[in-house]
Design a protein around this motif. Sequence first.
Motif, mmCIF file in Angstrom:
data_model
loop_
_atom_site.group_PDB
_atom_site.id
_atom_site.type_symbol
_atom_site.label_atom_id
_atom_site.label_comp_id
_atom_site.label_asym_id
_atom_site.label_seq_id
_atom_site.Cartn_x
_atom_site.Cartn_y
_atom_site.Cartn_z
ATOM 1 N N GLN A 34 8.033 8.306 8.554
ATOM 2 C CA GLN A 34 8.642 7.109 8.602
ATOM 3 C C GLN A 34 9.682 7.643 7.546
ATOM 4 O O GLN A 34 9.696 9.005 6.655
ATOM 5 C CB GLN A 34 7.703 6.657 7.553
ATOM 6 N N SER A 46 12.312 1.055 3.860
ATOM 7 C CA SER A 46 11.384 1.081 5.398
ATOM 8 C C SER A 46 12.580 1.318 6.006
ATOM 9 O O SER A 46 13.626 0.237 6.748
ATOM 10 C CB SER A 46 10.331 0.659 6.042
ATOM 11 N N HIS B 29 -2.038 -7.154 4.022
ATOM 12 C CA HIS B 29 -2.266 -6.186 4.280
ATOM 13 C C HIS B 29 -4.136 -5.380 3.902
ATOM 14 O O HIS B 29 -3.869 -6.182 2.709
ATOM 15 C CB HIS B 29 -1.337 -5.276 4.154
ATOM 16 N N SER B 94 -0.003 -1.627 3.263
ATOM 17 C CA SER B 94 -0.020 -1.511 4.937
ATOM 18 C C SER B 94 -0.948 -1.708 5.547
ATOM 19 O O SER B 94 -2.363 -2.597 4.967
ATOM 20 C CB SER B 94 -0.014 0.143 5.508
ATOM 21 N N TYR B 100 0.333 1.948 11.261
ATOM 22 C CA TYR B 100 1.686 1.164 10.393
ATOM 23 C C TYR B 100 2.687 2.343 9.839
ATOM 24 O O TYR B 100 1.830 2.462 8.483
ATOM 25 C CB TYR B 100 0.630 0.189 10.083
ATOM 26 N N GLU B 101 3.810 0.933 9.550
ATOM 27 C CA GLU B 101 4.166 1.779 8.426
ATOM 28 C C GLU B 101 4.122 1.163 6.925
ATOM 29 O O GLU B 101 3.302 0.023 6.402
ATOM 30 C CB GLU B 101 5.747 1.639 8.254
ATOM 31 N N GLN B 102 4.610 2.229 5.736
ATOM 32 C CA GLN B 102 4.265 1.567 4.627
ATOM 33 C C GLN B 102 5.543 0.714 4.183
ATOM 34 O O GLN B 102 6.209 1.406 4.155
ATOM 35 C CB GLN B 102 3.936 2.554 3.431
ATOM 36 N N TYR B 103 5.379 -0.701 3.158
ATOM 37 C CA TYR B 103 6.234 -0.939 3.189
ATOM 38 C C TYR B 103 5.964 -1.610 1.524
ATOM 39 O O TYR B 103 5.388 -1.779 0.988
ATOM 40 C CB TYR B 103 6.070 -2.635 3.403
#
Lengths: 115, 113
Positions: A34, A46, B29, B94, B100-103
């Motif tokens: 990422q 992100s 999440h 996430s 899945y991406e981390q926010y």
Amino acid sequence: KQEVTQIPAALSVPEGENLVLNCSFTDSAIYNLQWFRQDPGKGLTSLLLIQSSQREQTSGRLNASLDKSSGRSTLYIAASQPGDSATYLCAAKHTTTDSWGKLQFGAGTQVVVTP
Amino acid sequence: DVKVTQSSRYLVKRTGEKVFLECVQDMDHENMFWYRQDPGLGLRLIYFSYDVKMKEKGDIPEGYSVSREKKERFSLILESASTNQTSMYLCASSLDTSSYEQYFGPGTRLTVT
């Protein structure tokens, strides 16, 4: 232990030039990689997520590539603008069972785009 | 869009005080994380939670505890704040632990005097 390295630590380019940011990782057993952007004193935003099965991802002027075999990812920012000035971090997510989705972060590349 | 919010942007506390940092996410999440970020040391994972009331230690859990009573909320607790806990604290969430991406939230700049 996975190590993630970003070189250079800082980069200055004139407006309009393309930016190339590098990220290398030692363990190729990753779920994904990422890319984030961080403005001074702020949280992480992100930018792109590349799954281990993908070679690249694109979003607008941003393009990120992934080469697991060589342990590298590159973030390209086309036609840079002063608003692109920020620190860019990459982070790799391991596939090991005890990683629990833990991201291993690079130290970041600080980018300045001069008008 | 995923939204992760943190209760304070800036916080100043005295040594020995008990400090609560709150994080809330609005996307249902499963996983939530607490990091700290320091110059020269980068981001380090303190704790994470993969479900309500479940937690796992990260790389630097000493001096911290966490609480997750509801799925959307993850709290970081400094039982007795010390000056070496002065840092930027970042919360993330996430959907799962793998693909899945981390926010991330906006961060809390904590100063302990």
